[in-house]
Write an enzyme that holds these catalytic residues in place. Structure first.
Site, PDB file in Angstrom:
ATOM      1  N   ASN A  46       0.839  -1.198   0.000  1.00 30.72           N
ATOM      2  CA  ASN A  46       0.000   0.000   0.000  1.00 30.72           C
ATOM      3  C   ASN A  46       0.877   1.252   0.000  1.00 30.72           C
ATOM      4  O   ASN A  46       1.967   1.271   0.581  1.00 30.72           O
ATOM      5  CB  ASN A  46      -1.012   0.003   1.157  1.00 30.72           C
ATOM      6  CG  ASN A  46      -0.423  -0.183   2.526  1.00 30.72           C
ATOM      7  OD1 ASN A  46       0.620  -0.806   2.696  1.00 30.72           O
ATOM      8  ND2 ASN A  46      -1.084   0.361   3.520  1.00 30.72           N
ATOM      9  N   GLU A  73      -2.966  -4.791  -3.089  1.00 34.53           N
ATOM     10  CA  GLU A  73      -3.443  -5.689  -4.151  1.00 34.53           C
ATOM     11  C   GLU A  73      -3.378  -4.989  -5.509  1.00 34.53           C
ATOM     12  O   GLU A  73      -3.006  -5.600  -6.519  1.00 34.53           O
ATOM     13  CB  GLU A  73      -4.883  -6.119  -3.862  1.00 34.53           C
ATOM     14  CG  GLU A  73      -5.044  -6.942  -2.587  1.00 34.53           C
ATOM     15  CD  GLU A  73      -5.299  -6.104  -1.347  1.00 34.53           C
ATOM     16  OE1 GLU A  73      -4.823  -4.952  -1.269  1.00 34.53           O
ATOM     17  OE2 GLU A  73      -5.974  -6.603  -0.441  1.00 34.53           O
TER      18      GLU A  73
HETATM   19  N1  THU Z   1      -5.212  -1.731   2.587  1.00 38.71           N
HETATM   20  C1  THU Z   1      -4.637  -2.483   1.610  1.00 38.71           C
HETATM   21  O1  THU Z   1      -3.586  -2.115   1.053  1.00 38.71           O
HETATM   22  N2  THU Z   1      -5.237  -3.639   1.280  1.00 38.71           N
HETATM   23  C2  THU Z   1      -6.323  -4.166   1.893  1.00 38.71           C
HETATM   24  O2  THU Z   1      -6.768  -5.252   1.561  1.00 38.71           O
HETATM   25  C3  THU Z   1      -6.967  -3.420   2.980  1.00 38.71           C
HETATM   26  C4  THU Z   1      -6.433  -2.067   3.238  1.00 38.71           C
HETATM   27  C5  THU Z   1      -4.513  -0.491   2.996  1.00 38.71           C
HETATM   28  C6  THU Z   1      -5.154   0.786   2.567  1.00 38.71           C
HETATM   29  C7  THU Z   1      -4.614   1.754   3.600  1.00 38.71           C
HETATM   30  O3  THU Z   1      -3.334   2.213   3.172  1.00 38.71           O
HETATM   31  C8  THU Z   1      -4.419   0.910   4.849  1.00 38.71           C
HETATM   32  O4  THU Z   1      -4.437  -0.434   4.400  1.00 38.71           O
HETATM   33  C9  THU Z   1      -5.494   1.115   5.895  1.00 38.71           C
HETATM   34  O5  THU Z   1      -6.751   0.991   5.358  1.00 38.71           O
END
Ligand code: THU
Length: 130
Positions: A40, A53
């Site tokens: 992320n 993802e």
């Molecule tokens: N996040 C992801 O990268 N993937 C997920 O499946 C759930 C949430 C990230 C988005 C944000 O940067 C952080 O987790 C908190 O929501």
């Protein structure tokens, strides 16, 4: 093979840019025997942050891949990091409904496995436009 997905997801998580939520996520998917990963990437303008993802999917597309065969996702703690609604739809674009989505802990242990059909029943996808 699962071992490589796990190690790549953990490695990706370690590179996450998540200074705002402090919730680091890594994802690794397999496409035709090749593993692609993502983390992320948050932004000071909060809604612009992107999920792990989506990063892994972008890496797959850049490499010429089109089919996600298996994916591992790792977030924080012992609660499985289930993909957000938007990411479920992104996974649908490049996988079959029997795609296995594995969620692991930061220690690398398997917490939960779901099929995409379980995560996104009655999904709208490319087939609907044929
Ligand atoms: N996040 C992801 O990268 N993937 C997920 O499946 C759930 C949430 C990230 C988005 C944000 O940067 C952080 O987790 C908190 O929501």
């Amino acid at each position: 093979m699962m071992e490589e997905l796990i190690s790549r997801a953990l490695e990706a998580r370690s590179r996450a840019y998540a200074p705002y939520s402090r919730f680091q996520v890594g994802a690794a998917l397999r496409c035709e025997g090749v593993v692609h990963s993502g983390c992320n990437v948050e932004n000071a303008a909060y809604p612009l942050g992107t999920c792990a993802e989506g990063g892994a999917i972008s890496a797959m597309i850049l490499a010429g891949g089109r089919r996600i065969e298996e994916i591992v996702i790792v977030g924080g703690g012992d609660q499985p990091c289930t993909p957000c609604g938007g990411c479920r739809q992104k996974l649908r674009e490049f996988s079959l409904s029997d795609l296995k989505v594995h969620m692991i802990s930061p220690a690398g242990t398997l917490l939960l496995t779901r099929t995409l059909a379980e995560l996104l029943p009655d999904a709208f996808g490319p087939d609907n436009l044929e």
